[in-house]
Scaffold this motif. Sequence first.
Motif, PDB file in Angstrom:
ATOM      1  N   ALA A 245       0.835  -1.202   0.000  1.00 43.60           N
ATOM      2  CA  ALA A 245       0.000   0.000   0.000  1.00 43.60           C
ATOM      3  C   ALA A 245       0.870   1.252   0.000  1.00 43.60           C
ATOM      4  CB  ALA A 245      -0.944  -0.003   1.190  1.00 43.60           C
ATOM      5  N   ASP A 246       1.877   1.281   0.870  1.00 42.03           N
ATOM      6  CA  ASP A 246       2.765   2.443   0.932  1.00 42.03           C
ATOM      7  C   ASP A 246       3.572   2.590  -0.350  1.00 42.03           C
ATOM      8  OD1 ASP A 246       1.895   3.121   3.466  1.00 42.03           O
ATOM      9  OD2 ASP A 246       3.534   2.053   4.488  1.00 42.03           O
ATOM     10  N   LEU A 247       4.042   1.468  -0.902  1.00 43.47           N
ATOM     11  CA  LEU A 247       4.799   1.528  -2.150  1.00 43.47           C
ATOM     12  C   LEU A 247       3.939   2.059  -3.285  1.00 43.47           C
ATOM     13  CD1 LEU A 247       7.021  -1.696  -2.415  1.00 43.47           C
ATOM     14  CD2 LEU A 247       7.787   0.687  -2.326  1.00 43.47           C
ATOM     15  N   ALA A 248       2.719   1.551  -3.402  1.00 42.06           N
ATOM     16  CA  ALA A 248       1.833   1.970  -4.484  1.00 42.06           C
ATOM     17  C   ALA A 248       1.535   3.460  -4.387  1.00 42.06           C
ATOM     18  CB  ALA A 248       0.542   1.158  -4.445  1.00 42.06           C
ATOM     19  N   ARG A 249       1.328   3.923  -3.169  1.00 37.45           N
ATOM     20  CA  ARG A 249       1.045   5.349  -2.956  1.00 37.45           C
ATOM     21  C   ARG A 249       2.260   6.190  -3.368  1.00 37.45           C
ATOM     22  NH1 ARG A 249       0.438   4.942   1.956  1.00 37.45           N
ATOM     23  NH2 ARG A 249      -1.783   4.411   1.959  1.00 37.45           N
ATOM     24  N   GLU A 250       3.451   5.696  -3.052  1.00 36.83           N
ATOM     25  CA  GLU A 250       4.668   6.459  -3.350  1.00 36.83           C
ATOM     26  C   GLU A 250       4.961   6.527  -4.843  1.00 36.83           C
ATOM     27  OE1 GLU A 250       9.526   6.193  -2.635  1.00 36.83           O
ATOM     28  OE2 GLU A 250       8.174   4.914  -1.463  1.00 36.83           O
ATOM     29  N   ILE A 251       4.766   5.415  -5.551  1.00 38.12           N
ATOM     30  CA  ILE A 251       5.180   5.366  -6.956  1.00 38.12           C
ATOM     31  C   ILE A 251       4.120   5.884  -7.916  1.00 38.12           C
ATOM     32  CG2 ILE A 251       6.687   3.410  -6.498  1.00 38.12           C
ATOM     33  CD1 ILE A 251       4.638   1.582  -7.836  1.00 38.12           C
ATOM     34  N   ALA A 252       2.888   6.015  -7.451  1.00 41.42           N
ATOM     35  CA  ALA A 252       1.782   6.376  -8.349  1.00 41.42           C
ATOM     36  C   ALA A 252       2.055   7.600  -9.225  1.00 41.42           C
ATOM     37  CB  ALA A 252       0.493   6.568  -7.540  1.00 41.42           C
ATOM     38  N   PRO A 253       2.574   8.707  -8.666  1.00 36.18           N
ATOM     39  CA  PRO A 253       2.772   9.894  -9.501  1.00 36.18           C
ATOM     40  C   PRO A 253       3.807   9.688 -10.622  1.00 36.18           C
ATOM     41  CG  PRO A 253       2.796  10.471  -7.173  1.00 36.18           C
ATOM     42  CD  PRO A 253       2.877   8.983  -7.245  1.00 36.18           C
ATOM     43  N   GLY A 254       4.717   8.719 -10.452  1.00 40.92           N
ATOM     44  CA  GLY A 254       5.775   8.540 -11.438  1.00 40.92           C
ATOM     45  C   GLY A 254       5.539   7.418 -12.430  1.00 40.92           C
ATOM     46  N   LEU A 255       4.386   6.748 -12.346  1.00 41.00           N
ATOM     47  CA  LEU A 255       4.123   5.634 -13.256  1.00 41.00           C
ATOM     48  C   LEU A 255       3.789   6.154 -14.646  1.00 41.00           C
ATOM     49  CD1 LEU A 255       2.022   3.249 -10.965  1.00 41.00           C
ATOM     50  CD2 LEU A 255       4.448   3.078 -11.580  1.00 41.00           C
ATOM     51  N   MET A 256       4.412   5.540 -15.636  1.00 37.27           N
ATOM     52  CA  MET A 256       4.265   5.962 -17.012  1.00 37.27           C
ATOM     53  C   MET A 256       2.985   5.414 -17.630  1.00 37.27           C
ATOM     54  SD  MET A 256       7.131   5.363 -20.007  1.00 37.27           S
ATOM     55  CE  MET A 256       6.904   3.571 -19.996  1.00 37.27           C
ATOM     56  N   ASP A 257       2.338   6.203 -18.442  1.00 37.49           N
ATOM     57  CA  ASP A 257       1.139   5.766 -19.133  1.00 37.49           C
ATOM     58  C   ASP A 257       1.462   4.543 -20.003  1.00 37.49           C
ATOM     59  OD1 ASP A 257      -1.700   6.343 -19.824  1.00 37.49           O
ATOM     60  OD2 ASP A 257      -0.872   6.491 -21.841  1.00 37.49           O
ATOM     61  N   GLY A 258       0.642   3.506 -19.879  1.00 38.70           N
ATOM     62  CA  GLY A 258       0.869   2.292 -20.647  1.00 38.70           C
ATOM     63  C   GLY A 258       1.741   1.271 -19.956  1.00 38.70           C
ATOM     64  N   ALA A 259       2.323   1.625 -18.803  1.00 41.54           N
ATOM     65  CA  ALA A 259       3.191   0.702 -18.074  1.00 41.54           C
ATOM     66  C   ALA A 259       2.368  -0.430 -17.458  1.00 41.54           C
ATOM     67  CB  ALA A 259       3.959   1.441 -16.985  1.00 41.54           C
ATOM     68  N   ILE A 260       3.030  -1.559 -17.217  1.00 44.89           N
ATOM     69  CA  ILE A 260       2.423  -2.682 -16.519  1.00 44.89           C
ATOM     70  C   ILE A 260       2.944  -2.694 -15.089  1.00 44.89           C
ATOM     71  CG2 ILE A 260       2.294  -5.198 -16.352  1.00 44.89           C
ATOM     72  CD1 ILE A 260       2.456  -5.313 -19.395  1.00 44.89           C
ATOM     73  N   LEU A 261       2.031  -2.720 -14.138  1.00 46.37           N
ATOM     74  CA  LEU A 261       2.374  -2.825 -12.717  1.00 46.37           C
ATOM     75  C   LEU A 261       1.926  -4.192 -12.234  1.00 46.37           C
ATOM     76  CD1 LEU A 261       3.234  -1.678  -9.937  1.00 46.37           C
ATOM     77  CD2 LEU A 261       0.922  -0.728  -9.724  1.00 46.37           C
ATOM     78  N   THR A 262       2.862  -4.975 -11.715  1.00 45.68           N
ATOM     79  CA  THR A 262       2.540  -6.307 -11.235  1.00 45.68           C
ATOM     80  C   THR A 262       3.266  -6.556  -9.923  1.00 45.68           C
ATOM     81  OG1 THR A 262       2.375  -8.650 -11.881  1.00 45.68           O
ATOM     82  CG2 THR A 262       4.393  -7.472 -12.510  1.00 45.68           C
ATOM     83  N   ASP A 263       3.126  -7.770  -9.400  1.00 44.71           N
ATOM     84  CA  ASP A 263       3.767  -8.093  -8.130  1.00 44.71           C
ATOM     85  C   ASP A 263       4.056  -9.582  -8.088  1.00 44.71           C
ATOM     86  OD1 ASP A 263       0.883  -8.772  -7.657  1.00 44.71           O
ATOM     87  OD2 ASP A 263       1.677  -9.310  -5.680  1.00 44.71           O
ATOM     88  N   VAL A 264       4.662 -10.038  -6.972  1.00 39.42           N
ATOM     89  CA  VAL A 264       4.990 -11.461  -6.813  1.00 39.42           C
ATOM     90  C   VAL A 264       4.444 -12.011  -5.498  1.00 39.42           C
ATOM     91  CG1 VAL A 264       7.080 -11.216  -8.211  1.00 39.42           C
ATOM     92  CG2 VAL A 264       7.239 -10.978  -5.716  1.00 39.42           C
ATOM     93  N   GLY A 265       3.493 -11.314  -4.901  1.00 38.72           N
ATOM     94  CA  GLY A 265       3.007 -11.674  -3.580  1.00 38.72           C
ATOM     95  C   GLY A 265       2.250 -12.986  -3.548  1.00 38.72           C
ATOM     96  N   SER A 266       2.299 -13.659  -2.395  1.00 38.54           N
ATOM     97  CA  SER A 266       1.649 -14.959  -2.226  1.00 38.54           C
ATOM     98  C   SER A 266       0.163 -14.850  -1.938  1.00 38.54           C
ATOM     99  CB  SER A 266       2.322 -15.737  -1.087  1.00 38.54           C
ATOM    100  OG  SER A 266       3.646 -16.059  -1.423  1.00 38.54           O
ATOM    101  N   VAL A 267      -0.349 -13.650  -1.775  1.00 40.52           N
ATOM    102  CA  VAL A 267      -1.790 -13.426  -1.656  1.00 40.52           C
ATOM    103  C   VAL A 267      -2.183 -12.415  -2.721  1.00 40.52           C
ATOM    104  CG1 VAL A 267      -1.825 -13.920   0.809  1.00 40.52           C
ATOM    105  CG2 VAL A 267      -1.525 -11.574   0.051  1.00 40.52           C
ATOM    106  N   LYS A 268      -3.434 -12.469  -3.153  1.00 42.17           N
ATOM    107  CA  LYS A 268      -3.830 -11.597  -4.249  1.00 42.17           C
ATOM    108  C   LYS A 268      -5.001 -10.690  -3.890  1.00 42.17           C
ATOM    109  CE  LYS A 268      -1.330 -11.280  -6.442  1.00 42.17           C
ATOM    110  NZ  LYS A 268      -0.064 -11.656  -5.800  1.00 42.17           N
ATOM    111  N   GLY A 269      -5.959 -11.179  -3.108  1.00 37.72           N
ATOM    112  CA  GLY A 269      -7.078 -10.330  -2.737  1.00 37.72           C
ATOM    113  C   GLY A 269      -6.620  -9.071  -2.012  1.00 37.72           C
ATOM    114  N   ALA A 270      -5.714  -9.236  -1.053  1.00 33.34           N
ATOM    115  CA  ALA A 270      -5.206  -8.095  -0.288  1.00 33.34           C
ATOM    116  C   ALA A 270      -4.381  -7.160  -1.160  1.00 33.34           C
ATOM    117  CB  ALA A 270      -4.361  -8.594   0.886  1.00 33.34           C
ATOM    118  N   VAL A 271      -3.692  -7.717  -2.156  1.00 29.50           N
ATOM    119  CA  VAL A 271      -2.903  -6.882  -3.074  1.00 29.50           C
ATOM    120  C   VAL A 271      -3.829  -5.977  -3.885  1.00 29.50           C
ATOM    121  CG1 VAL A 271      -1.441  -6.944  -5.130  1.00 29.50           C
ATOM    122  CG2 VAL A 271      -0.945  -8.451  -3.203  1.00 29.50           C
TER     123      VAL A 271
END
Length: 307
Positions: free
Chosen positions: A79-105
Amino acid sequence: MTVMFRRVAILGIGLIGSSIAHAIRAKKLAEHVTGYAKTEVTRAKALELGLVDAVFPSAAEAVLGADLIILCSPVGSYADLAREIAPGLMDGAILTDVGSVKGAVVRDVLPHVPAGVHFIPGHPIAGTEQSGPESGFAELFVNRWCILTPLADADPAAVERLSAFWRACGSNVEVMTPEHHDLVLAITSHLPHLIAYNIVSTAADLEEVTSSEVIKYSAGGFRDFTRIAASDPTMWRDVFLNNKDAVLEMLGRFSEDLSALQRAIRWGDGEALFNIFNRSRQIRRSIIAAGQDTAAPDFGRGAPKSQ
């Protein structure tokens, strides 16, 4: 192998993050790799190992210009990471993760994803009990499954692009809903880890068994539980806190089955015990047949190398 992304940002350089970096390097899947790590020690090690071209103490800096961003830190930090990086994410970029849970992500990350960014949660089902940037290796994902859990409105082209990336890393790719993922992984991964942690803790607490005896006779089965229980405690704390409903459901079923075993032992029901053990043996054989482990001695972990 063709370059698939211009710039990949890996946020968190532990076992999975460093293994992704190794795979990208080995297959030449990206022109440039950046990393983010909280500690200077990890950042220095990532550069020393050649995992990244540049590494930053700020996730916001690491994602600038990236067309693939992979969250590889414990899920509790998302949550903190997503909030921090949001302003710098490029249009069209793919944001993914490797977490062992998905609903909470989805719960923690989606509210911060800007319009025009493709958010596709993922989970490579691969790992060891090791952690840290020096523990990764390019072959970690070979012939293992990577589950993607795109949302209903996900762009099919972006999903296929991410799927192709994981296939290039050696993985087989499966797509399912976040809810189904969390239920399946609760029994195949989360509950076994919980049981392993508990058995090791119980053994440590038994006053009539000395520590030397626990270690001395560990080859009797206890040793294999300790391998699982050696996994990263921060990561697994976050897994259980963020998949508690599914884990508690599976734990309830496990407790019921354990009670059945207890009754069979108490009443000397050898037939019931044999049937349960035989069915479990068939599951082990099915896992080997599916290529998810080997029948080699010592569960395929390999004997210690001679010095």
